[in-house]
Design a protein around this motif. Structure first.
Motif, short mmCIF file in Angstrom:
data_model
loop_
_atom_site.label_atom_id
_atom_site.label_comp_id
_atom_site.label_asym_id
_atom_site.label_seq_id
_atom_site.Cartn_x
_atom_site.Cartn_y
_atom_site.Cartn_z
N GLN A 15 0.83 -1.20 0.00
CA GLN A 15 0.00 0.00 0.00
C GLN A 15 0.87 1.26 0.00
OE1 GLN A 15 -3.48 0.22 -0.20
NE2 GLN A 15 -3.20 -1.94 -0.69
N ALA A 16 1.94 1.24 0.78
CA ALA A 16 2.83 2.40 0.86
C ALA A 16 3.56 2.64 -0.46
CB ALA A 16 3.84 2.21 1.99
N GLU A 17 3.82 1.57 -1.20
CA GLU A 17 4.48 1.73 -2.50
C GLU A 17 3.55 2.41 -3.51
OE1 GLU A 17 5.91 -2.10 -3.58
OE2 GLU A 17 7.68 -1.98 -2.29
N ARG A 18 2.24 2.24 -3.31
CA ARG A 18 1.27 2.93 -4.17
C ARG A 18 1.11 4.39 -3.75
NH1 ARG A 18 -1.40 -2.08 -3.13
NH2 ARG A 18 -1.38 -3.42 -4.98
N ASP A 19 1.21 4.63 -2.45
CA ASP A 19 1.06 5.98 -1.91
C ASP A 19 1.86 6.05 -0.62
OD1 ASP A 19 0.35 8.37 -0.75
OD2 ASP A 19 -1.79 8.14 -1.09
N ALA A 20 2.92 6.79 -0.60
CA ALA A 20 3.83 6.84 0.54
C ALA A 20 3.15 7.31 1.82
CB ALA A 20 5.02 7.76 0.23
N GLU A 21 2.04 8.05 1.68
CA GLU A 21 1.34 8.55 2.85
C GLU A 21 0.33 7.55 3.41
OE1 GLU A 21 2.11 11.45 4.30
OE2 GLU A 21 3.71 11.55 2.80
N ASN A 22 0.08 6.47 2.68
CA ASN A 22 -0.94 5.52 3.10
C ASN A 22 -0.46 4.65 4.25
OD1 ASN A 22 -3.32 4.05 3.13
ND2 ASN A 22 -2.55 2.55 1.67
N LYS A 23 -1.27 4.53 5.29
CA LYS A 23 -0.91 3.73 6.47
C LYS A 23 -1.93 2.64 6.76
CE LYS A 23 -3.03 7.14 9.57
NZ LYS A 23 -2.78 8.09 10.68
N TRP A 24 -2.94 2.48 5.86
CA TRP A 24 -4.00 1.52 6.11
C TRP A 24 -3.87 0.29 5.22
CZ3 TRP A 24 -5.30 3.14 10.51
CH2 TRP A 24 -5.55 4.48 10.78
N LEU A 25 -4.65 -0.73 5.52
CA LEU A 25 -4.51 -2.01 4.83
C LEU A 25 -4.99 -2.00 3.39
CD1 LEU A 25 -5.64 -4.54 7.59
CD2 LEU A 25 -3.37 -4.40 6.55
N TYR A 26 -6.00 -1.17 3.10
CA TYR A 26 -6.56 -1.19 1.76
C TYR A 26 -6.96 0.21 1.33
CZ TYR A 26 -9.23 -2.52 -2.33
OH TYR A 26 -9.67 -2.64 -3.62
N GLY A 27 -6.43 0.63 0.22
CA GLY A 27 -6.75 1.97 -0.26
C GLY A 27 -6.11 3.04 0.62
N THR A 28 -6.64 4.23 0.53
CA THR A 28 -6.07 5.35 1.27
C THR A 28 -6.89 5.73 2.50
OG1 THR A 28 -7.29 6.93 -0.12
CG2 THR A 28 -5.05 6.33 -0.81
N GLU A 29 -8.01 5.02 2.71
CA GLU A 29 -8.87 5.36 3.84
C GLU A 29 -8.94 4.23 4.86
OE1 GLU A 29 -12.68 7.15 2.86
OE2 GLU A 29 -11.98 7.44 0.79
N PHE A 30 -9.25 4.59 6.07
CA PHE A 30 -9.44 3.65 7.17
C PHE A 30 -10.65 2.77 6.89
CE2 PHE A 30 -11.55 2.71 11.24
CZ PHE A 30 -10.52 2.10 11.93
#
Length: 285
Positions: A186-201
């Motif tokens: 997920q982080a490789e798709r978006d460095a700011e992403n910290k969740w398991l799927y997509g960019t949202e909790f």
């Protein structure tokens, strides 16, 4: 008895904007158990819900649902549940933790991207949830009851020590490593992403939090060792991020959050092993 949940800020929407039926969670009293995943979803979403575990007749309510005499539930074509957690919502009665969460998550805005843009997202989220429940819930439980659930721990103590040693050595790192890999992707798709799927909790993050929290209760030394090893930084960062979410933090500090006890996650000193001393613990038998 813990106080009943206070009224929440938000109600689930209905197509005709009519007042929605109250969500009713049916579960055993006195322990978090598998019902805790459903509670966390309600608490995070801030919805009104009834938790029968907080009622004086909680045991009788569960037994009535799972009784062999219960051939149907209500006027709708519901199938009788085998075991809790059980959810009642309007005419619907369903069981099984992951099934309940699949139903609730879109209604509670906990299934991000489950829209026409990503119609298969709910199945990907469910795969993550099932994996967490398999490896960090069911297998953890089976570590302290490796023979069968009908025997007391003292009657399978030797086997439980051996099972726990193998779990923390082989299975626990496997599942932690898997979720760390998911988070890395997920982080490789978006460095700011910290969740398991997509960019949202999503509710998958909630389930993973609870599974890791319970596993930490049962195996504190092993989890501490793995955390300090630094191989699962994203995973433990997610755990802390969920823990600090305002509604979750408030719930964890409240009397509604039930303490671990004789449920899925149990602490036994002799099972609090790490891989390099599990063999020694077994020799003491």
């Amino acid at each position: 008895m813990s106080e009943a949940p206070a009224a929440k800020r938000q109600k689930a929407s209905t197509p005709d904007d009519a007042l929605p039926a109250t969500y009713k969670l049916i579960y055993w009293p006195g322990l978090p158990g598998r019902g805790e995943h459903v509670r966390l979803a309600f608490e995070e979403a801030g919805v009104v819900y009834e938790d029968t575990a907080m009622h004086e007749d909680a045991v009788q309510t569960v037994l009535a649902q799972i009784s062999t005499d219960n051939l149907a539930t209500g006027s709708a074509p519901n199938v009788p549940p085998l075991a809790p957690p059980i959810l009642e919502h309007g005419d619907l009665t369903i069981s099984q933790t992951s099934n309940i969460l699949m139903y609730l998550a879109p209604q509670l805005n906990l299934a991000a991207n489950t829209s026409s843009d990503d119609p298969n997202a709910i199945y990907r989220l469910n795969a993550l949830v099932l994996t967490a429940l398999d490896g960090l819930s069911n297998e953890v439980h089976d570590s302290h009851h490796p023979i069968c659930t009908s025997l007391y721990f003292k009657d399978q103590r030797t086997e439980a020590i051996r099972s726990s040693k193998q779990y923390v050595k082989e299975r626990l790192p496997k599942f932690l490593g898997y979720f760390e890999r998911v988070l890395k992707a997920q982080a490789e798709r978006d460095a700011e992403n910290k969740w398991l799927y997509g960019t949202e909790f999503t509710y998958a993050d909630l389930v993973l939090f609870q599974c890791l929290d319970g596993t930490s209760h049962q195996f504190p030394r092993a989890v501490k060792q793995l955390r300090e090893g630094g191989e699962y930084e994203r995973l433990f960062a997610l755990y802390e991020a969920v823990k600090q979410r305002p509604n979750i933090a408030a719930y964890l500090a409240s009397e509604r959050r039930q303490a671990y006890g004789e449920g899925i996650y149990r602490y036994y000193k002799e099972l609090d092993v790490v891989p390099d001393d599990g063999a020694e613990a077994e020799k003491k038998e």
